[in-house]
Write a protein that holds these residues in place. Structure first.
Motif, PDB file in Angstrom:
ATOM      1  N   THR A 162      12.594   6.819  -1.774  1.00 61.94           N
ATOM      2  CA  THR A 162      11.424   7.691  -1.705  1.00 61.94           C
ATOM      3  C   THR A 162      11.810   9.050  -1.129  1.00 61.94           C
ATOM      4  O   THR A 162      12.682   9.161  -0.264  1.00 61.94           O
ATOM      5  CB  THR A 162      10.306   7.078  -0.840  1.00 61.94           C
ATOM      6  OG1 THR A 162      10.809   6.857   0.482  1.00 61.94           O
ATOM      7  CG2 THR A 162       9.825   5.761  -1.423  1.00 61.94           C
ATOM      8  N   PRO A 198       4.611   7.339  -9.618  1.00 62.75           N
ATOM      9  CA  PRO A 198       3.625   6.261  -9.613  1.00 62.75           C
ATOM     10  C   PRO A 198       2.726   6.272  -8.375  1.00 62.75           C
ATOM     11  O   PRO A 198       1.604   5.789  -8.417  1.00 62.75           O
ATOM     12  CB  PRO A 198       4.476   4.994  -9.669  1.00 62.75           C
ATOM     13  CG  PRO A 198       5.813   5.408  -9.157  1.00 62.75           C
ATOM     14  CD  PRO A 198       5.989   6.832  -9.565  1.00 62.75           C
ATOM     15  N   GLU A 199       3.242   6.863  -7.276  1.00 57.89           N
ATOM     16  CA  GLU A 199       2.432   6.918  -6.047  1.00 57.89           C
ATOM     17  C   GLU A 199       2.847   8.116  -5.205  1.00 57.89           C
ATOM     18  O   GLU A 199       4.039   8.382  -5.014  1.00 57.89           O
ATOM     19  CB  GLU A 199       2.599   5.635  -5.230  1.00 57.89           C
ATOM     20  CG  GLU A 199       1.717   5.583  -3.985  1.00 57.89           C
ATOM     21  CD  GLU A 199       1.872   4.296  -3.203  1.00 57.89           C
ATOM     22  OE1 GLU A 199       1.121   4.120  -2.228  1.00 57.89           O
ATOM     23  OE2 GLU A 199       2.734   3.482  -3.559  1.00 57.89           O
ATOM     24  N   GLN A 201       1.548   9.878  -1.401  1.00 59.26           N
ATOM     25  CA  GLN A 201       0.675   9.787  -0.235  1.00 59.26           C
ATOM     26  C   GLN A 201       0.853  11.022   0.640  1.00 59.26           C
ATOM     27  O   GLN A 201       1.963  11.530   0.796  1.00 59.26           O
ATOM     28  CB  GLN A 201       0.974   8.519   0.576  1.00 59.26           C
ATOM     29  CG  GLN A 201       0.677   7.232  -0.166  1.00 59.26           C
ATOM     30  CD  GLN A 201       0.639   6.042   0.763  1.00 59.26           C
ATOM     31  OE1 GLN A 201      -0.427   5.516   1.103  1.00 59.26           O
ATOM     32  NE2 GLN A 201       1.799   5.579   1.178  1.00 59.26           N
ATOM     33  N   SER A 214      -4.175   9.204  -1.021  1.00 54.87           N
ATOM     34  CA  SER A 214      -3.213   8.527  -1.879  1.00 54.87           C
ATOM     35  C   SER A 214      -3.555   8.822  -3.336  1.00 54.87           C
ATOM     36  O   SER A 214      -4.735   8.876  -3.712  1.00 54.87           O
ATOM     37  CB  SER A 214      -3.232   7.017  -1.627  1.00 54.87           C
ATOM     38  OG  SER A 214      -2.845   6.716  -0.300  1.00 54.87           O
ATOM     39  N   ALA A 216      -2.162   8.159  -7.609  1.00 59.44           N
ATOM     40  CA  ALA A 216      -1.333   7.393  -8.530  1.00 59.44           C
ATOM     41  C   ALA A 216      -1.082   8.201  -9.794  1.00 59.44           C
ATOM     42  O   ALA A 216      -1.948   8.952 -10.253  1.00 59.44           O
ATOM     43  CB  ALA A 216      -2.011   6.064  -8.883  1.00 59.44           C
ATOM     44  N   ASP A 217       0.140   8.030 -10.344  1.00 57.15           N
ATOM     45  CA  ASP A 217       0.514   8.637 -11.625  1.00 57.15           C
ATOM     46  C   ASP A 217       0.247  10.143 -11.647  1.00 57.15           C
ATOM     47  O   ASP A 217      -0.537  10.665 -12.435  1.00 57.15           O
ATOM     48  CB  ASP A 217      -0.232   7.955 -12.769  1.00 57.15           C
ATOM     49  CG  ASP A 217       0.068   6.464 -12.848  1.00 57.15           C
ATOM     50  OD1 ASP A 217       1.225   6.082 -12.586  1.00 57.15           O
ATOM     51  OD2 ASP A 217      -0.851   5.686 -13.137  1.00 57.15           O
ATOM     52  N   LYS A 235       7.071   8.662  -4.429  1.00 54.95           N
ATOM     53  CA  LYS A 235       7.839   7.528  -4.934  1.00 54.95           C
ATOM     54  C   LYS A 235       8.268   7.811  -6.371  1.00 54.95           C
ATOM     55  O   LYS A 235       7.420   8.008  -7.229  1.00 54.95           O
ATOM     56  CB  LYS A 235       7.009   6.248  -4.864  1.00 54.95           C
ATOM     57  CG  LYS A 235       6.719   5.787  -3.437  1.00 54.95           C
ATOM     58  CD  LYS A 235       6.096   4.418  -3.406  1.00 54.95           C
ATOM     59  CE  LYS A 235       5.823   3.962  -1.977  1.00 54.95           C
ATOM     60  NZ  LYS A 235       7.067   3.790  -1.199  1.00 54.95           N
ATOM     61  N   LYS A 241       6.083   0.277  -5.005  1.00 56.41           N
ATOM     62  CA  LYS A 241       5.676  -0.299  -3.740  1.00 56.41           C
ATOM     63  C   LYS A 241       5.573  -1.804  -3.875  1.00 56.41           C
ATOM     64  O   LYS A 241       4.971  -2.324  -4.811  1.00 56.41           O
ATOM     65  CB  LYS A 241       4.321   0.291  -3.310  1.00 56.41           C
ATOM     66  CG  LYS A 241       3.940  -0.032  -1.891  1.00 56.41           C
ATOM     67  CD  LYS A 241       2.704   0.734  -1.495  1.00 56.41           C
ATOM     68  CE  LYS A 241       2.349   0.485  -0.035  1.00 56.41           C
ATOM     69  NZ  LYS A 241       1.158   1.268   0.355  1.00 56.41           N
TER      70      LYS A 241
END
Length: 242
Positions: A162, A198-199, A201, A214, A216-217, A235, A241
């Motif tokens: 990461t 994909p993630e 944060q 958070s 996603a994508d 990530k 994860k």
């Protein structure tokens, strides 16, 4: 010798502005290298004190120190300093007993209560901690655009693959003449990645060690960057994860 040494106090200024006796950071490093050449430099003292009335070496409020101190260590890291040590852990005397600035450099007050800077550093260290043997480094071709004036960043990579991107405004957060904290408006900075993460944060260590947001994508997103450090955990596609 194996290392050079510096004590470049920023006084009441932002970390990368004037250092010590009105020197710029570049000048302070150049002075240290007159002794140590191209050897790595250790910053064996640095930090801020909270005795604002001091004129020769201005202090800052506890609020401003909490903004400046995490930025200070990232600025040192970007400049290639091998290590940096905050002076000091505990205030020597309470305010009513001593007006000397030397008694007010601590992360913790004399009654044992932590200052805001203590929590800011604690959260920053916790979030970036990555114990274990070193692994092969890997780059990330990202781009920051938009309101990038005075924006500083530091890219780190953990052993699990990461990426952690620290972003902040290297702004003036405190007026040393009026002894007032300054409100610094956030700037909108667009982060563009070379692939879809994909993630992602977002963490704000000054207030918490848990993620504030958070996503996603995401391949592109807008960040609200203030004068406090913003940590972006990214990530890569292959690091999912568990």
């Amino acid at each position: 010798l194996d290392f050079g040494n510096m004590h470049p106090y920023a006084a009441g200024n932002p970390p990368s502005r004037h250092w010590g006796w009105g020197l710029s950071m570049a000048r302070a490093i150049a002075e240290a290298r007159k002794v140590s050449g191209d050897k790595p430099i250790l910053v064996t003292e640095c930090g801020y004190h909270n005795r604002m009335e001091n004129q020769g070496h201005p202090g800052v409020t506890e609020t401003a120190e909490a903004k400046y101190l995490p930025r200070l260590f990232l600025v040192y890291f970007n400049r290639g300093m091998a290590k940096a040590y905050k002076y000091e852990l505990l205030d020597l005397k309470p305010d009513l007993q001593c007006v000397d600035m030397e008694s007010h450099f601590g992360l913790v007050r004399t009654n044992g209560t932590p200052k805001p800077s203590f929590y800011a550093l604690k959260n920053l260290l916790h979030l970036l901690s990555d114990p274990g043997p070193p692994v092969a480094s890997e780059s990330l071709s990202f781009e920051l655009s938009g309101a990038t004036n005075n924006i500083h960043h530091t890219l780190l990579k953990k052993r699990d693959g990461t990426f952690w991107l620290a972003v902040f405004q290297e702004a003036v957060s405190y007026d040393a003449k009026t002894h007032q904290d300054l409100e610094v408006p956030a700037q909108q900075v667009t982060l563009e990645l070379p692939w879809t993460a994909p993630e992602i944060q977002l963490f704000r260590p000054n207030s918490s060690a848990v993620p504030k947001e958070s996503f996603a994508d995401k391949r592109e997103m807008t960040l609200e960057v203030s004068d406090e450090v913003l940590l972006v955990e990214i990530k890569p596609p292959r690091v999912l994860k568990q």
